[in-house]
Design a protein around this motif. Structure first.
Motif, PDB file in Angstrom:
ATOM      1  N   GLU A 102       0.822  -1.213   0.000  1.00 36.38           N
ATOM      2  CA  GLU A 102       0.000   0.000   0.000  1.00 36.38           C
ATOM      3  C   GLU A 102       0.855   1.261   0.000  1.00 36.38           C
ATOM      4  O   GLU A 102       0.455   2.294  -0.531  1.00 36.38           O
ATOM      5  CB  GLU A 102      -0.931  -0.005   1.220  1.00 36.38           C
ATOM      6  N   VAL A 103       2.008   1.172   0.640  1.00 37.84           N
ATOM      7  CA  VAL A 103       2.919   2.317   0.742  1.00 37.84           C
ATOM      8  C   VAL A 103       4.339   1.812   0.497  1.00 37.84           C
ATOM      9  O   VAL A 103       4.704   0.735   0.967  1.00 37.84           O
ATOM     10  CB  VAL A 103       2.840   2.964   2.146  1.00 37.84           C
ATOM     11  N   VAL A 104       5.128   2.597  -0.243  1.00 37.98           N
ATOM     12  CA  VAL A 104       6.543   2.278  -0.395  1.00 37.98           C
ATOM     13  C   VAL A 104       7.357   3.506  -0.012  1.00 37.98           C
ATOM     14  O   VAL A 104       6.967   4.641  -0.281  1.00 37.98           O
ATOM     15  CB  VAL A 104       6.921   1.822  -1.824  1.00 37.98           C
ATOM     16  N   GLU A 105       8.470   3.255   0.657  1.00 42.87           N
ATOM     17  CA  GLU A 105       9.381   4.329   1.043  1.00 42.87           C
ATOM     18  C   GLU A 105      10.750   4.067   0.443  1.00 42.87           C
ATOM     19  O   GLU A 105      11.254   2.946   0.489  1.00 42.87           O
ATOM     20  CB  GLU A 105       9.505   4.423   2.572  1.00 42.87           C
ATOM     21  N   ARG A 126       8.062   8.807  -0.324  1.00 40.30           N
ATOM     22  CA  ARG A 126       6.993   7.918   0.138  1.00 40.30           C
ATOM     23  C   ARG A 126       5.812   8.029  -0.824  1.00 40.30           C
ATOM     24  O   ARG A 126       5.336   9.132  -1.110  1.00 40.30           O
ATOM     25  CB  ARG A 126       6.551   8.261   1.552  1.00 40.30           C
ATOM     26  N   PHE A 127       5.353   6.885  -1.315  1.00 39.58           N
ATOM     27  CA  PHE A 127       4.253   6.852  -2.280  1.00 39.58           C
ATOM     28  C   PHE A 127       3.155   5.912  -1.814  1.00 39.58           C
ATOM     29  O   PHE A 127       3.436   4.854  -1.249  1.00 39.58           O
ATOM     30  CB  PHE A 127       4.760   6.375  -3.650  1.00 39.58           C
ATOM     31  N   ARG A 128       1.915   6.309  -2.058  1.00 42.26           N
ATOM     32  CA  ARG A 128       0.742   5.443  -1.873  1.00 42.26           C
ATOM     33  C   ARG A 128       0.562   4.671  -3.178  1.00 42.26           C
ATOM     34  O   ARG A 128       0.610   5.260  -4.263  1.00 42.26           O
ATOM     35  CB  ARG A 128      -0.523   6.257  -1.592  1.00 42.26           C
ATOM     36  N   ILE A 129       0.379   3.369  -3.070  1.00 36.59           N
ATOM     37  CA  ILE A 129       0.265   2.500  -4.243  1.00 36.59           C
ATOM     38  C   ILE A 129      -1.185   2.069  -4.407  1.00 36.59           C
ATOM     39  O   ILE A 129      -1.869   1.767  -3.432  1.00 36.59           O
ATOM     40  CB  ILE A 129       1.165   1.255  -4.075  1.00 36.59           C
ATOM     41  N   PHE A 130      -1.644   2.041  -5.663  1.00 35.06           N
ATOM     42  CA  PHE A 130      -2.997   1.560  -5.930  1.00 35.06           C
ATOM     43  C   PHE A 130      -3.049   0.921  -7.310  1.00 35.06           C
ATOM     44  O   PHE A 130      -2.193   1.179  -8.165  1.00 35.06           O
ATOM     45  CB  PHE A 130      -4.024   2.695  -5.804  1.00 35.06           C
ATOM     46  N   LEU A 131      -4.051   0.056  -7.486  1.00 34.34           N
ATOM     47  CA  LEU A 131      -4.285  -0.577  -8.779  1.00 34.34           C
ATOM     48  C   LEU A 131      -5.386   0.174  -9.500  1.00 34.34           C
ATOM     49  O   LEU A 131      -6.415   0.500  -8.911  1.00 34.34           O
ATOM     50  CB  LEU A 131      -4.695  -2.046  -8.609  1.00 34.34           C
ATOM     51  N   ALA A 138       1.054   5.106  -8.576  1.00 31.52           N
ATOM     52  CA  ALA A 138       1.509   5.629  -7.287  1.00 31.52           C
ATOM     53  C   ALA A 138       1.255   7.130  -7.208  1.00 31.52           C
ATOM     54  O   ALA A 138       1.261   7.828  -8.228  1.00 31.52           O
ATOM     55  CB  ALA A 138       2.995   5.346  -7.104  1.00 31.52           C
ATOM     56  N   VAL A 139       1.039   7.602  -5.977  1.00 32.11           N
ATOM     57  CA  VAL A 139       0.878   9.031  -5.725  1.00 32.11           C
ATOM     58  C   VAL A 139       1.857   9.428  -4.624  1.00 32.11           C
ATOM     59  O   VAL A 139       1.908   8.792  -3.562  1.00 32.11           O
ATOM     60  CB  VAL A 139      -0.562   9.368  -5.289  1.00 32.11           C
ATOM     61  N   CYS A 140       2.639  10.478  -4.879  1.00 29.20           N
ATOM     62  CA  CYS A 140       3.603  10.964  -3.900  1.00 29.20           C
ATOM     63  C   CYS A 140       2.867  11.505  -2.682  1.00 29.20           C
ATOM     64  O   CYS A 140       1.924  12.292  -2.820  1.00 29.20           O
ATOM     65  CB  CYS A 140       4.490  12.045  -4.522  1.00 29.20           C
TER      66      CYS A 140
END
Length: 154
Positions: A102-105, A126-131, A138-140
């Motif tokens: 869900e989140v990557v750093e 840090r990005f929020r991940i979505f399909l 991803a959104v920063c």
């Protein structure tokens, strides 16, 4: 006479097989795994081979290497349909599909030059991940920049 016209890639004794990689991205998977031109690992790679599930796919086999969570997260970002097989003594000891976190750093670099993650401040990206329609996006978290082709920013 046997008229089989398939290229056979041999089994590995111990290591990791990454199957169902998005066609054309196997080289990026090798980069994620830290495998460079003068690396010592035994590696087999097939690109754009036929797949009943995907039409075409890439495959990477790495002898003597088991991938870690950080590498797994990166692979899930570019190949959300990938299957990981951990091999020991020629047998599959664990098989699973990757799942984008869900989140990557500190994995994706924000392309916005004005984003605080690109400043001299001690801040990790840090990005929020979505399909979105089976594609990973991803959104920063800091500037809101939306990324579509994540392979360009890893």
């Amino acid at each position: 006479m046997n008229d089989v016209k398939h290229l056979v890639i041999s089994k590995i004794k111990d290591g990791t097989v990454i199957d169902h990689i998005t066609p054309g991205l196997a080289i990026l998977v090798l980069k994620i795994l830290g495998i460079k031109p003068k690396s010592s690992e035994a590696v087999s790679m097939a690109m754009n081979v036929e797949s009943a599930k995907m039409g075409k796919k890439d495959i990477v086999k790495v002898e003597g290497k088991y991938i870690g969570d950080q590498e797994l997260n990166k692979i899930a970002l570019i190949a959300p349909e990938a299957t990981i097989n951990l091999i020991q003594n020629y047998e599959i000891i664990r098989k699973f599909n990757v799942k984008p976190p869900e989140v990557v750093e500190n994995i994706i670099k924000c392309p916005n030059p004005n984003c605080i993650s690109n400043s001299n401040e001690p801040i990790k990206s840090r990005f929020r991940i979505f399909l979105d329609e089976s594609r990973v996006k991803a959104v920063c978290d800091y500037c809101g920049r939306k990324l579509i082709n994540l392979e360009d920013y890893i």
